[in-house]
Design a protein around this motif. Structure first.
Motif, PDB file in Angstrom:
ATOM      1  N   VAL A 138       0.845  -1.208   0.000  1.00 31.93           N
ATOM      2  CA  VAL A 138       0.000   0.000   0.000  1.00 31.93           C
ATOM      3  C   VAL A 138       0.873   1.246   0.000  1.00 31.93           C
ATOM      4  CG1 VAL A 138      -1.652   1.360   1.334  1.00 31.93           C
ATOM      5  CG2 VAL A 138      -1.982  -1.101   1.090  1.00 31.93           C
ATOM      6  N   ARG A 139       1.864   1.281   0.868  1.00 30.36           N
ATOM      7  CA  ARG A 139       2.720   2.471   0.973  1.00 30.36           C
ATOM      8  C   ARG A 139       3.501   2.713  -0.313  1.00 30.36           C
ATOM      9  NH1 ARG A 139       4.057  -0.094   6.331  1.00 30.36           N
ATOM     10  NH2 ARG A 139       2.643   0.893   7.839  1.00 30.36           N
ATOM     11  N   LEU A 140       3.870   1.631  -1.019  1.00 32.85           N
ATOM     12  CA  LEU A 140       4.641   1.779  -2.254  1.00 32.85           C
ATOM     13  C   LEU A 140       3.782   2.197  -3.444  1.00 32.85           C
ATOM     14  CD1 LEU A 140       7.074  -1.286  -1.967  1.00 32.85           C
ATOM     15  CD2 LEU A 140       7.661   1.142  -1.741  1.00 32.85           C
ATOM     16  N   MET A 141       2.479   1.913  -3.388  1.00 32.02           N
ATOM     17  CA  MET A 141       1.625   2.243  -4.532  1.00 32.02           C
ATOM     18  C   MET A 141       0.743   3.463  -4.303  1.00 32.02           C
ATOM     19  SD  MET A 141      -1.419  -0.701  -4.425  1.00 32.02           S
ATOM     20  CE  MET A 141      -0.344  -2.042  -4.832  1.00 32.02           C
ATOM     21  N   ILE A 142       0.672   3.956  -3.077  1.00 24.31           N
ATOM     22  CA  ILE A 142      -0.314   4.966  -2.713  1.00 24.31           C
ATOM     23  C   ILE A 142      -0.224   6.242  -3.543  1.00 24.31           C
ATOM     24  CG2 ILE A 142       1.085   5.987  -0.874  1.00 24.31           C
ATOM     25  CD1 ILE A 142      -1.471   6.303   0.753  1.00 24.31           C
ATOM     26  N   ASP A 143       0.985   6.648  -3.913  1.00 28.13           N
ATOM     27  CA  ASP A 143       1.145   7.899  -4.664  1.00 28.13           C
ATOM     28  C   ASP A 143       0.866   7.735  -6.153  1.00 28.13           C
ATOM     29  OD1 ASP A 143       1.845   9.362  -2.396  1.00 28.13           O
ATOM     30  OD2 ASP A 143       3.977   8.870  -2.597  1.00 28.13           O
ATOM     31  N   SER A 144       0.747   6.482  -6.621  1.00 30.61           N
ATOM     32  CA  SER A 144       0.610   6.238  -8.059  1.00 30.61           C
ATOM     33  C   SER A 144      -0.783   5.820  -8.489  1.00 30.61           C
ATOM     34  CB  SER A 144       1.610   5.136  -8.492  1.00 30.61           C
ATOM     35  OG  SER A 144       2.932   5.489  -8.139  1.00 30.61           O
ATOM     36  N   VAL A 145      -1.632   5.380  -7.544  1.00 32.05           N
ATOM     37  CA  VAL A 145      -2.917   4.804  -7.933  1.00 32.05           C
ATOM     38  C   VAL A 145      -4.080   5.718  -7.571  1.00 32.05           C
ATOM     39  CG1 VAL A 145      -2.041   2.448  -7.720  1.00 32.05           C
ATOM     40  CG2 VAL A 145      -3.175   3.517  -5.753  1.00 32.05           C
ATOM     41  N   ASN A 146      -5.198   5.502  -8.255  1.00 29.58           N
ATOM     42  CA  ASN A 146      -6.432   6.237  -7.966  1.00 29.58           C
ATOM     43  C   ASN A 146      -7.306   5.513  -6.944  1.00 29.58           C
ATOM     44  OD1 ASN A 146      -5.784   6.529 -11.127  1.00 29.58           O
ATOM     45  ND2 ASN A 146      -6.535   8.480 -10.327  1.00 29.58           N
ATOM     46  N   LEU A 147      -7.096   4.198  -6.821  1.00 30.18           N
ATOM     47  CA  LEU A 147      -7.928   3.360  -5.963  1.00 30.18           C
ATOM     48  C   LEU A 147      -7.156   2.090  -5.651  1.00 30.18           C
ATOM     49  CD1 LEU A 147     -10.858   2.452  -4.864  1.00 30.18           C
ATOM     50  CD2 LEU A 147     -11.178   1.468  -7.143  1.00 30.18           C
ATOM     51  N   VAL A 148      -7.300   1.573  -4.424  1.00 31.52           N
ATOM     52  CA  VAL A 148      -6.709   0.280  -4.060  1.00 31.52           C
ATOM     53  C   VAL A 148      -7.828  -0.734  -3.902  1.00 31.52           C
ATOM     54  CG1 VAL A 148      -5.410  -1.037  -2.340  1.00 31.52           C
ATOM     55  CG2 VAL A 148      -4.687   1.288  -2.937  1.00 31.52           C
ATOM     56  N   VAL A 149      -7.798  -1.769  -4.729  1.00 31.12           N
ATOM     57  CA  VAL A 149      -8.728  -2.888  -4.632  1.00 31.12           C
ATOM     58  C   VAL A 149      -7.983  -4.036  -3.958  1.00 31.12           C
ATOM     59  CG1 VAL A 149     -10.191  -4.511  -5.899  1.00 31.12           C
ATOM     60  CG2 VAL A 149      -9.907  -2.164  -6.735  1.00 31.12           C
ATOM     61  N   PHE A 150      -8.618  -4.666  -2.993  1.00 34.08           N
ATOM     62  CA  PHE A 150      -7.942  -5.762  -2.286  1.00 34.08           C
ATOM     63  C   PHE A 150      -8.867  -6.953  -2.156  1.00 34.08           C
ATOM     64  CE2 PHE A 150     -10.210  -3.475   0.994  1.00 34.08           C
ATOM     65  CZ  PHE A 150     -10.666  -4.457   1.852  1.00 34.08           C
ATOM     66  N   ALA A 151      -8.280  -8.148  -2.177  1.00 33.20           N
ATOM     67  CA  ALA A 151      -9.013  -9.394  -1.961  1.00 33.20           C
ATOM     68  C   ALA A 151      -8.620  -9.920  -0.594  1.00 33.20           C
ATOM     69  CB  ALA A 151      -8.675 -10.408  -3.055  1.00 33.20           C
TER      70      ALA A 151
END
Length: 376
Positions: free
Chosen positions: A109-122
């Motif tokens: 999460v911390r590594l992708m937070i600045d690049s994504v518009n939304l985090v989808v998780f399973a």
């Protein structure tokens, strides 16, 4: 548009085997016959998503191997893998599972937070909590339901509904609102103690009827109503085999029958000549299947707030079990507040079984009244 995808590879393994969760007990779950399900449910989400032209706009950012990559590589989506560390696998009684922890989820999460518009998780509530703690309200999150309880309000009703919500989000038609993050003490949960905790509110894309509610406590002023409903039902039970579901409402029936049943599990009971005998306490899916040829009846209630009949916290009632149970053998009891939306939900992961259950079902709402409620 960039979308983060994170899979908790062990989520949901404790459901069918009556462990009420998987955190810390994955080896016991496998010992009881559980197998990983999260990647398969993530694939259901991606399969549904692939039907929409809007998905061509997506570039996924995901974790290595079982943390997301293994699901995405079966499809033609554009994706980039974050290799924050080398993922090792461990063999547990012949089952290969990624050796990952909640720290892997938080790190991704911390590594992708600045690049994504939304985090989808399973995952389940534990995964939702981990992601919320790492992301706070910097970006919205959306859960593909693959856990056992899933009491938080950030989950879609099904993997397929998660895909539909994402499509509406891509089109700018999904409102982003605050939703509750809930989790239980799983150790207490396994010992029949319900200790929910509210961790905060996460931003979540919301589409009515596609996203579930959050778990709500039973209303204290309805206790007498519940007692009256159960007393009436108790008087009407005929001889036979009963699968008695989880929750405080059904626990009152178990107590009235004079058996030492579980609060949060499924118990198998035989009534003969008006006397009840506990056959299996805290039954697993395989236990229910052993009695399936004896024309059993199911007694269940609805989870307040979530509106789920099957698919949340009672995965022992699997598609394989429900396939053999006639709809008229399912006895549903609930106070009117639990069905005030006019719908209840089922999700077994098997389309044929879900379709069999859909339509309308009788819900006992008082000692003398039933209501026909739509099942979706």
């Amino acid at each position: 548009m960039k979308i983060g995808l994170i899979v908790n590879p062990i989520a949901g393994m404790g459901g069918k085997v009556a462990l009420k969760g998987t955190d810390g007990v994955v080896e016991e779950a496998i010992r009881r016959g559980a197998r990983p399900i999260a990647l398969d449910l993530a694939r259901l989400f991606l399969h549904e998503l692939s039907h929409y032209p809007e998905c061509r706009k997506i570039e996924f950012l995901t974790g290595a191997d079982g943390l997301g990559e293994d699901a995405l590589k079966d499809f033609e989506f554009s994706f980039e893998v974050i290799k924050h560390r080398k993922i090792k696998y461990k063999n547990v009684l012949g089952v290969e599972i990624p050796d990952t922890t909640s720290e892997d989820t938080k790190t991704l999460v911390r590594l992708m937070i600045d690049s994504v518009n939304l985090v989808v998780f399973a995952g389940g509530d534990g995964t939702a909590r981990d992601i919320y703690l790492a992301i706070d309200k910097k970006k919205p999150i959306l859960g593909i339901p693959t856990g056992v309880k899933m009491f938080s309000g950030v989950f879609a009703a099904s993997p397929e509904d998660a895909a539909r919500i994402l499509v509406e989000f891509l089109k700018g038609k999904a409102k982003v609102i605050e939703r509750d993050i809930m989790d239980l003490d799983e150790n207490a949960f396994r010992h029949d103690e319900l200790k929910p905790q509210h961790y905060g509110k996460a931003l979540t894309p919301y589409v009515e009827f596609l996203i579930q509610g959050a778990k709500e406590p039973s209303k204290t002023n309805e206790a007498e109503d519940v007692e009256a409903i159960i007393e009436a039902l108790y008087e009407e039970l005929e001889d036979g085999i009963y699968f008695l579901g989880a929750g405080s409402t059904i626990k009152k029936l178990k107590d009235m029958l004079g058996i030492k049943g579980t609060l949060l599990g499924v118990d198998i009971v035989e009534i003969r000549n008006g006397e009840a005998r506990l056959l299996v306490k805290d039954a697993q899916e395989k236990d229910l299947l052993r009695f399936i040829d004896r024309n059993p009846k199911i007694v269940v209630t609805i989870i307040g707030g979530l509106s789920f009949l099957f698919g949340r916290g009672n995965q022992q009632f699997s598609a394989e079990v429900l396939r053999h149970i006639p709809k008229e053998n399912i006895i549903v009891v609930a106070t009117p507040s639990k069905i005030e939306k006019g719908i209840v939900r089922v999700y077994t992961g098997d389309r044929e079984v879900d379709e069999k259950l859909k339509g309308y079902i009788r819900v006992r709402i008082s000692p003398w009244a039933e209501r026909m409620v739509r099942v979706i």
